[in-house]
Structure formats: C-alpha cells, structure tokens
Design a protein around this motif. Structure first.
Motif, short mmCIF file in Angstrom:
data_model
loop_
_atom_site.label_atom_id
_atom_site.label_comp_id
_atom_site.label_asym_id
_atom_site.label_seq_id
_atom_site.Cartn_x
_atom_site.Cartn_y
_atom_site.Cartn_z
N ALA A 181 80.02 42.90 64.36
CA ALA A 181 78.56 42.79 64.44
C ALA A 181 77.87 43.64 63.38
O ALA A 181 76.75 43.30 62.94
CB ALA A 181 78.08 43.20 65.83
N ARG A 184 76.73 42.72 58.32
CA ARG A 184 75.58 41.83 58.20
C ARG A 184 75.80 40.69 57.22
O ARG A 184 75.10 39.68 57.27
CB ARG A 184 74.34 42.64 57.83
CG ARG A 184 73.88 43.53 58.98
CD ARG A 184 72.63 44.31 58.66
NE ARG A 184 72.22 45.12 59.82
CZ ARG A 184 71.37 44.73 60.75
NH1 ARG A 184 70.80 43.54 60.66
NH2 ARG A 184 71.05 45.51 61.76
N ASP A 187 76.23 37.27 58.76
CA ASP A 187 75.08 36.51 59.28
C ASP A 187 74.91 35.20 58.53
O ASP A 187 74.53 34.17 59.11
CB ASP A 187 73.80 37.33 59.16
CG ASP A 187 73.80 38.57 60.03
OD1 ASP A 187 74.84 38.87 60.65
OD2 ASP A 187 72.76 39.25 60.09
N ASP A 195 76.89 33.27 66.83
CA ASP A 195 76.88 33.78 65.46
C ASP A 195 76.75 35.30 65.47
O ASP A 195 76.64 35.94 66.52
CB ASP A 195 75.80 33.11 64.62
CG ASP A 195 74.38 33.38 65.15
OD1 ASP A 195 74.17 34.41 65.83
OD2 ASP A 195 73.49 32.57 64.87
N ASN A 196 76.73 35.88 64.28
CA ASN A 196 76.77 37.34 64.22
C ASN A 196 75.45 37.99 64.60
O ASN A 196 75.43 39.15 65.01
CB ASN A 196 77.22 37.81 62.83
CG ASN A 196 77.91 39.16 62.91
OD1 ASN A 196 78.61 39.45 63.87
ND2 ASN A 196 77.71 40.01 61.91
N ARG A 197 74.35 37.27 64.49
CA ARG A 197 73.08 37.83 64.96
C ARG A 197 73.11 37.99 66.49
O ARG A 197 72.69 39.02 67.04
CB ARG A 197 71.92 36.96 64.52
CG ARG A 197 71.63 37.02 63.01
CD ARG A 197 70.40 36.21 62.66
NE ARG A 197 70.06 36.34 61.24
CZ ARG A 197 70.58 35.59 60.28
NH1 ARG A 197 71.48 34.65 60.57
NH2 ARG A 197 70.21 35.77 59.02
N ARG A 200 75.43 40.81 67.35
CA ARG A 200 74.82 42.13 67.18
C ARG A 200 73.91 42.47 68.36
O ARG A 200 73.87 43.62 68.82
CB ARG A 200 74.04 42.17 65.87
CG ARG A 200 73.57 43.59 65.47
CD ARG A 200 72.90 43.60 64.11
NE ARG A 200 73.79 43.03 63.10
CZ ARG A 200 73.56 41.89 62.44
NH1 ARG A 200 72.45 41.19 62.67
NH2 ARG A 200 74.41 41.44 61.57
N GLU A 201 73.18 41.48 68.85
CA GLU A 201 72.33 41.71 70.01
C GLU A 201 73.16 42.12 71.23
O GLU A 201 72.80 43.03 71.98
CB GLU A 201 71.52 40.45 70.33
CG GLU A 201 70.58 40.61 71.51
CD GLU A 201 69.85 39.34 71.87
OE1 GLU A 201 69.03 39.37 72.82
OE2 GLU A 201 70.08 38.30 71.20
N GLU A 210 73.23 50.87 67.61
CA GLU A 210 73.68 49.90 66.63
C GLU A 210 75.21 49.84 66.62
O GLU A 210 75.87 50.88 66.69
CB GLU A 210 73.18 50.26 65.23
CG GLU A 210 71.73 49.91 65.00
CD GLU A 210 71.50 48.40 64.99
OE1 GLU A 210 72.18 47.69 64.22
OE2 GLU A 210 70.66 47.93 65.76
#
Length: 301
Positions: A181, A184, A187, A195-197, A200-201, A210
């Motif tokens: 994650a 970036r 993304d 997906d990677n967004r 990350r959430e 983070e």
C-alpha cells in the motif's frame, strides 16, 4: 490495467464486482444479502463474548475436522454471509464443521480489534469443539483477502502462545503486507476489483497510521514476521494479475524457506477475489475444488 489480461469467462462477473459504493452502504448490504441454502448443512449463529459467529455443520456424518474461516473486505467491511457458497460446499464435500467469524472494522476499530476478535473465535472453537463433533487437533484456519491476512496473523499468534495448534492454514488471495500500500507507483496500475488506493485505505485504517511503518505492532502485518518456522502446512491461492500477487508469492517463498510445506495455486488471468464474486465460473469452481481436496488431506487424522 487492460481488460484483455483478464480471463474471458471472468470479464463480465468482474464488471459487476467493480461497482464502487459508499462503505456504509456495502456494510449494510452484505449483512442483508440473500444467501444460498443447503439441505445437507445446518447454519446457526453463536457468540464468543461480543464476537458474532456463523456455524456450519453437516446434517449427516461428520469427519471430525473443522475450519475457522475469516471473511474478506479490506479490513473495512464484509460479513460471514458473503462466503456462504464456499462454506456450504466445503461442509457438504468434506463433512467438516466451519466456524466463520465476524470481526470489527477499521477505521472505527483499528488493530488489534479485528485480530483479537478472530482470536476469540479460535478459542471459542477449541472450547466447543467436542460438542460439535470436532477433534481440536484437526482444525484449520483459513480466510479470503483481508480475512486470509487475519488468518495468517492468527496462526502466528497461536504458534507463539503455544497450546493446541491449527493443523493447516487455507489462504485465498491474502492481504499480507502494508508495504504494498505504501508503494504509490502501484496506483497507476489500477488493479481490478481491489486496487492500491483501496488497499491504502484499508491498511491506514487498520494500523491507525500510514502504511509502511518501520516497526508495525506484532501480529498486525503477517508479511513482516521474520521467523516462520514451525507454522502449519499452507495452501495459498491467488491470481497472477491481482495487486497481492507479489506479496503472496513472497510469503509462499518465505514459508518454504522456513521449512513449511506450501502449495501455491496461482491462477493466470484471475483478478482479486474471483473465487467469490465469480464462484459459478469454471475457473473459480476448479480452484475451489483443488483447495478443498488439499484441505481434505490436511485435516485427515
């Protein structure tokens, strides 16, 4: 990512699975979803303290084995009901008893909330194994996506605490490594379904920070564990085009290097979670059949 990388039979189911809805709506919808039924399986509910459990048991003969199952949802949403088809077919085919755990979600409940909840489910299963006709020494731990990551972390904790150990771990597309994650540049790949967004959430909510921390808390990130010796035999399935492919392959390699027997089932052209949202397709049924055959052998006396 280009659609032509996806297996043709998965493209239409994937389009339906791609729908983006608010988190609150997904949480409500999953808990209210209609689920399949089986005349060969009883489905009941129970609790381990405040943790909700969904218990699947054969109507007929029981094999004496069990599976603690943990659903997916990116650590943000989901419900045991979403895996009804997989749980029913596994009980029907193997004669096992399955306890499926509902756990608290991030970001409202960061680590260790979900981890503690699935641990409570494991302890409940051990304590109630006999009344369900299960030998506690023949219980596997498994899950899908975020649930598979929680399963892997639970296996680590149970190993460290000692006592009765799971006979196997059964992992579908596990979410194992927060460092993915943190990358970036991933993304731009726009992986299908997860997906990677979104990744990350999920990790940010779970860790309360983070992703990519220098030293995450013990048991928060399974891929960060350096000593994997003594863990149970592992089945690990994932698609080669999904976001987690690299971290799943690395975890399989690390387990093997530690002397753990590993079966890695890599499906070409399969996006994340296809065995769930496309469970009626030939490719999904094939991987589930292979996984169930492996589990049947793993939980034998």
């Amino acid at each position: 990512m280009e659609i032509d990388r996806v297996l043709p039979e998965l493209r239409e189911p994937m389009r339906r699975a791609q729908v983006t809805l608010p988190r609150w709506f997904v949480r409500a919808a999953v808990r209210l979803m209609r689920v399949p039924r089986s005349e060969h399986v009883t489905v009941t509910t129970s609790r381990a303290g405040s943790v909700r459990l969904r218990v699947y048991a054969p109507v007929g003969a029981r094999s004496g084995a069990g599976l603690l199952w943990i659903h997916g949802g990116g650590l943000l949403f989901g419900d045991a009901r979403q895996d009804e088809a997989l749980c029913l077919s596994t009980v029907e085919r193997l004669g096992v008893v399955i306890v499926s755990v509902n756990y608290r979600f991030a970001p409202e409940h960061p680590f260790p909330a979900a981890h503690d909840d699935v641990r409570a489910g494991w302890r409940w299963f051990l304590e109630h194994a006999e009344e369900h006709g299960v030998d506690p020494r023949r219980i596997a731990i498994g899950g899908e996506s975020a649930g598979a990551g929680l399963a892997a972390a639970l296996v680590h904790r149970v190993h460290d605490e000692g006592g009765t150990q799971p006979v196997a771990q059964w992992l579908f597309a596990p979410m194992l490594d927060d460092r993915t994650a943190a990358r970036r540049e991933l993304d731009a790949d726009a992986h299908f379904v997860w997906d990677n967004r979104a990744n990350r959430e999920g990790w940010s909510g779970y860790l309360g920070a983070e992703p990519g921390l220098a030293s995450p808390p013990p048991y928060a990130v399974p891929a960060r564990r350096t000593d994997l010796t003594g863990l149970p035999p592992t089945y690990l399935a994932y698609g080669d085009i999904e976001l987690f492919a690299t971290e799943d392959a690395a975890y399989a390699d690390a387990l093997e290097a530690a002397g753990v027997p590993v079966t890695a089932d890599v499906v070409p052209g399969a996006p994340h979670g296809f065995e769930n949202w496309a469970h009626g397709t030939d490719v999904a049924q094939a991987v589930v059949s292979r996984a169930q055959s492996w589990l049947a052998s793993a939980v034998e006396p």
